[in-house]
Design an enzyme around this catalytic site. Structure first.
Site, mmCIF file in Angstrom:
data_model
loop_
_atom_site.group_PDB
_atom_site.id
_atom_site.type_symbol
_atom_site.label_atom_id
_atom_site.label_comp_id
_atom_site.label_asym_id
_atom_site.label_seq_id
_atom_site.Cartn_x
_atom_site.Cartn_y
_atom_site.Cartn_z
ATOM 1 C CD GLU A 194 39.176 -9.721 52.794
ATOM 2 O OE1 GLU A 194 38.910 -8.981 53.756
ATOM 3 O OE2 GLU A 194 40.225 -9.631 52.115
ATOM 4 C CD GLU A 302 40.602 -8.406 48.385
ATOM 5 O OE1 GLU A 302 41.240 -7.785 49.257
ATOM 6 O OE2 GLU A 302 39.375 -8.539 48.426
#
Ligand SMILES: *[C@@H]1O[C@H](CO)[C@@H](O)[C@H](O)[C@H]1NC(C)=O
Ligand SMILES: *[C@@H]1O[C@H](CO)[C@@H](O)[C@H](O)[C@H]1NC(C)=O
Ligand SMILES: *[C@@H]1O[C@H](CO)[C@@H](O)[C@H](O)[C@H]1NC(C)=O
Length: 375
Positions: A194, A302
């Site tokens: 991320e 995810e």
């Protein structure tokens, strides 16, 4: 996913150094148009995330969990290939790199990268393909912040742009890649978990992704390379995730020549976006359209909701939305996150509210049924 730090204490197994099998090039996973080709088969693939599996200290525990993935029909497992510390823990606790003063030291010992060796070896045995991630944007397991004082920066914007930080990061990448350079168990190398650069010009992350993916390609001409980002910054609606405030320009970064496929995540709760099913369906479609245009696969890498009653109905709706676009950009999906029982202790792995435990009714819905639907 951003996690609360987890204190874990496992005994270190006195195991022999695992050897990694040299794979014939044909068995290396690759992109095939907008799909993935794994072991010669091009189709849509399912899998999951386990940040914690490289931090287990028993080879048998790792092996049993990989066996569960195999018998369930999962093919891709995303793991943390980093564990950065500023204070060296006791010998029973796993860490991969430590920082002291202005130096970084890679831990290749029994409580270091040898634990990652065990994961790669078990993945080879069970035919599981690993996405191995090199650093966290968040502070869980160290992350970019663990480098800060050693390389003289104070935030992640500085980290992406500092020569010293990037030299340390690339040395770590090289240490990991050199161990598994020829392994068919590596699905892809992943730049970061991320990566964000809040308030930065998007060129900061684009330049960093270009530089890092080119560097990885110079070390390894075979395995795929991906960014590991959340999917921010693309045309769509005016909500936060579609915006550019986190410094990410999704289509521009996916178009970089040494980026093999695109990743995106989905957390409707922490992103404060509306209806949990429909936002997800359009989020998947928006990314798939870009992948189709650029002829690169899209991995829905995810996703999760914390309300256990919503795990099956909401997440299966997102899986269906992704699978429905299997000929229009979507290549696979990995839910966050895998849960199982650690054989040696009898304990359940970490439950962050998103965890789907092996053998549970949620598992039947999100793994058994999904794998059946994929065919
Ligand atoms: C991760 O990214 C966000 C957004 O830029 C930032 O607020 C946060 O501080 C980052 N983490 C670190 C350790 O810098
Ligand atoms: C990809 O990386 C390699 C190795 O660093 C580099 O030589 C090549 O120019 C890059 N590809 C493109 C198209 O930029
Ligand atoms: C998701 O949907 C359920 C049922 O419609 C609702 O109760 C819940 O608040 C929603 N969650 C989010 C984050 O929107």
């Amino acid at each position: 996913m951003k996690l609360a730090a987890i204190a874990s204490c496992f005994a270190v197994a006195a195991a022999a150094l695992p050897t990694v099998k040299v794979a014939p090039r044909a068995s290396i996973s690759k992109a095939d148009g907008t799909k993935f080709n794994i072991d010669g088969v091009t189709k849509y693939y399912a899998g999951t995330n386990s940040y914690w599996i490289p931090f287990l200290t028993s080879d048998n525990d790792v092996d049993v969990i990989m066996g569960h993935l195999k018998t369930s029909g999962h093919k891709i497992l995303r793991i943390w290939g980093f564990n950065d510390v500023k204070t060296i823990p006791g010998s029973g606790t796993v860490y991969f790199q430590s920082f002291s003063g202005s130096t970084a030291t890679i831990n290749t010992g029994a409580n270091g990268l040898q634990r990652l060796d065990a994961v790669v070896k078990a993945a080879e045995k069970h035919g599981i393909k690993l996405i191995i991630n090199f650093v966290n944007n968040w502070t869980d397991y160290g992350g970019m912040a663990a480098y800060f004082s050693a390389c003289g920066v104070s935030n992640n914007a500085g980290w992406y742009q500092s020569t010293k930080c990037q030299t340390m990061y690339q040395a770590y990448i090289k240490a990991v890649i050199s161990r598994y350079r020829t392994s068919a168990a590596v699905f892809a190398w992943e730049l970061a978990n991320e990566p964000r650069c809040n308030g930065c010009a998007t060129s900061v992350l684009t330049n960093w992704i270009r530089k890092t993916s080119d560097y990885i390609r110079s070390l390894d001409s075979d395995h795929m390379i991906t960014a590991g980002d959340e999917g921010f910054g693309l045309a769509g609606d005016t909500s936060y995730p579609y915006g550019y405030t986190e410094g990410f320009d999704w289509a521009t970064n996916l178009a970089l020549p040494n980026i093999s496929f695109g990743t995106f995540h989905l957390y409707v709760e922490s992103w404060g976006v509306g209806s949990n099913k429909t936002f997800g369906q359009s989020w998947v479609a928006a990314h798939a359209a870009i992948c189709k245009k650029l002829t690169k696969p899209c991995l829905f890498e995810e996703y999760g909701v914390t309300n256990a009653a919503e795990h099956c109905p909401v997440e299966s709706a997102w899986q269906s939305a992704s699978l429905a676009l299997k000929d229009s950009g979507m290549a696979g999906d990995l839910f966050w996150q895998l849960g199982d029982t650690i054989q040696s202790t009898g304990q359940l792995t970490h439950n962050d509210g998103h965890t789907i435990y092996y053998g549970s009714s949620d598992w039947k819905c999100l793994v058994d049924q999904h794998v059946k639907n994929i065919g």
